[in-house]
Design a protein around this motif. Structure first.
Motif, mmCIF file in Angstrom:
data_model
loop_
_atom_site.group_PDB
_atom_site.id
_atom_site.type_symbol
_atom_site.label_atom_id
_atom_site.label_comp_id
_atom_site.label_asym_id
_atom_site.label_seq_id
_atom_site.Cartn_x
_atom_site.Cartn_y
_atom_site.Cartn_z
ATOM 1 N N GLY A 1 -23.520 19.722 -23.373
ATOM 2 C CA GLY A 1 -24.702 20.055 -24.269
ATOM 3 C C GLY A 1 -24.841 20.813 -25.163
ATOM 4 N N ARG A 2 -25.634 20.937 -25.914
ATOM 5 C CA ARG A 2 -25.743 22.078 -27.327
ATOM 6 C C ARG A 2 -27.361 22.184 -27.524
ATOM 7 N N VAL A 3 -27.587 23.527 -27.815
ATOM 8 C CA VAL A 3 -28.880 24.093 -27.960
ATOM 9 C C VAL A 3 -29.008 24.013 -29.578
ATOM 10 N N GLN A 4 -29.907 23.269 -30.322
ATOM 11 C CA GLN A 4 -29.891 23.569 -31.724
ATOM 12 C C GLN A 4 -31.340 24.109 -31.972
ATOM 13 N N MET A 5 -31.421 25.123 -32.891
ATOM 14 C CA MET A 5 -32.594 25.744 -33.172
ATOM 15 C C MET A 5 -33.033 25.618 -34.741
ATOM 16 N N ASN A 6 -34.082 25.776 -35.018
ATOM 17 C CA ASN A 6 -34.744 25.839 -36.240
ATOM 18 C C ASN A 6 -35.771 26.963 -36.231
ATOM 19 N N PRO B 1 -32.411 35.699 -34.338
ATOM 20 C CA PRO B 1 -31.842 34.380 -34.732
ATOM 21 C C PRO B 1 -31.768 34.204 -36.445
ATOM 22 N N PRO B 2 -30.692 33.520 -36.891
ATOM 23 C CA PRO B 2 -30.739 33.448 -38.398
ATOM 24 C C PRO B 2 -31.809 32.786 -38.782
ATOM 25 N N ASP B 3 -32.143 32.580 -40.110
ATOM 26 C CA ASP B 3 -33.363 32.027 -40.493
ATOM 27 C C ASP B 3 -32.878 30.449 -40.813
ATOM 28 N N GLY B 4 -33.657 29.261 -40.381
ATOM 29 C CA GLY B 4 -33.100 28.176 -40.719
ATOM 30 C C GLY B 4 -32.440 27.523 -39.377
#
Length: 189
Positions: A75-80, A138-141
């Protein structure tokens, strides 16, 4: 300590190969000391928003008798993230090292044991090792917060029942029956 590949490549040279981009001395200090270089200061958004996507893949190998030979979940956790300033975010994992669920009879059932994790460089690994919380600015985006793999206690979402029938020397008929292993109350679109 910063172990980001792109940062390390700037400082590790092989033989007489010269680096393409020689970093400024103040940039070098920021990168070595762990200063936040993945998010610039002064970011402003009209609305603070965080979108989290957990993408999982179940990989399964079954013998002809129906016995499970190998199973794993990757699995992976993607964020925006669209957050103002330099926010610190925290996530807790329902990890075997953290939580052991208690059943009705007082027995402890094991939680989910995550076999290996790979984190984005914004995650404070010291905090994760200490109390198993994912703490980060977190980074932006859009970015990938983490990747993981689980090998034990995998609850399979479906059961496959194959029926193979030979119809002559050049023809084979395969019927595959898929049965859901989750409650009728659960649904997805």
């Amino acid at each position: 300590q910063n172990c980001a590949v792109d940062v390390l490549q700037m400082y590790i040279n092989l033989a007489n190969v010269k680096p393409q981009d020689e970093p400024e001395p103040e940039q070098l200090t920021k990168q070595i000391t762990g200063a936040i270089d993945w998010r610039r200061e002064g970011i402003r958004h009209k609305r603070n928003e965080v979108y989290i996507d957990v993408l999982e893949s179940v990989n399964l190998m079954i013998s002809t008798s129906g016995a499970i030979l190998r199973n794993e979940v990757t699995g992976r956790v993607q964020m925006n993230t669209k957050l103002t300033g330099m926010p610190e975010c925290k996530f807790g994992l329902n990890d075997k090292l953290v939580i052991e669920k208690e059943s009705a009879g007082g027995k402890k059932k094991p939680g989910v044991e995550i076999d290996d994790c790979v984190f984005h460089r914004c995650v404070r690994l010291g905090k994760f090792d200490a109390d198993r919380t994912i703490t980060f600015i977190p980074p932006d985006g859009e970015f990938e917060l983490m990747r993981y793999r689980v090998n034990d206690n995998v609850n399979l979402p479906f059961r496959l029942i194959p029926a193979v029938q030979e119809e002559g020397q050049t023809k084979c008929s395969i019927n595959l029956k898929v049965i859901a292993n989750f409650s009728e109350k659960l649904f997805a679109t």
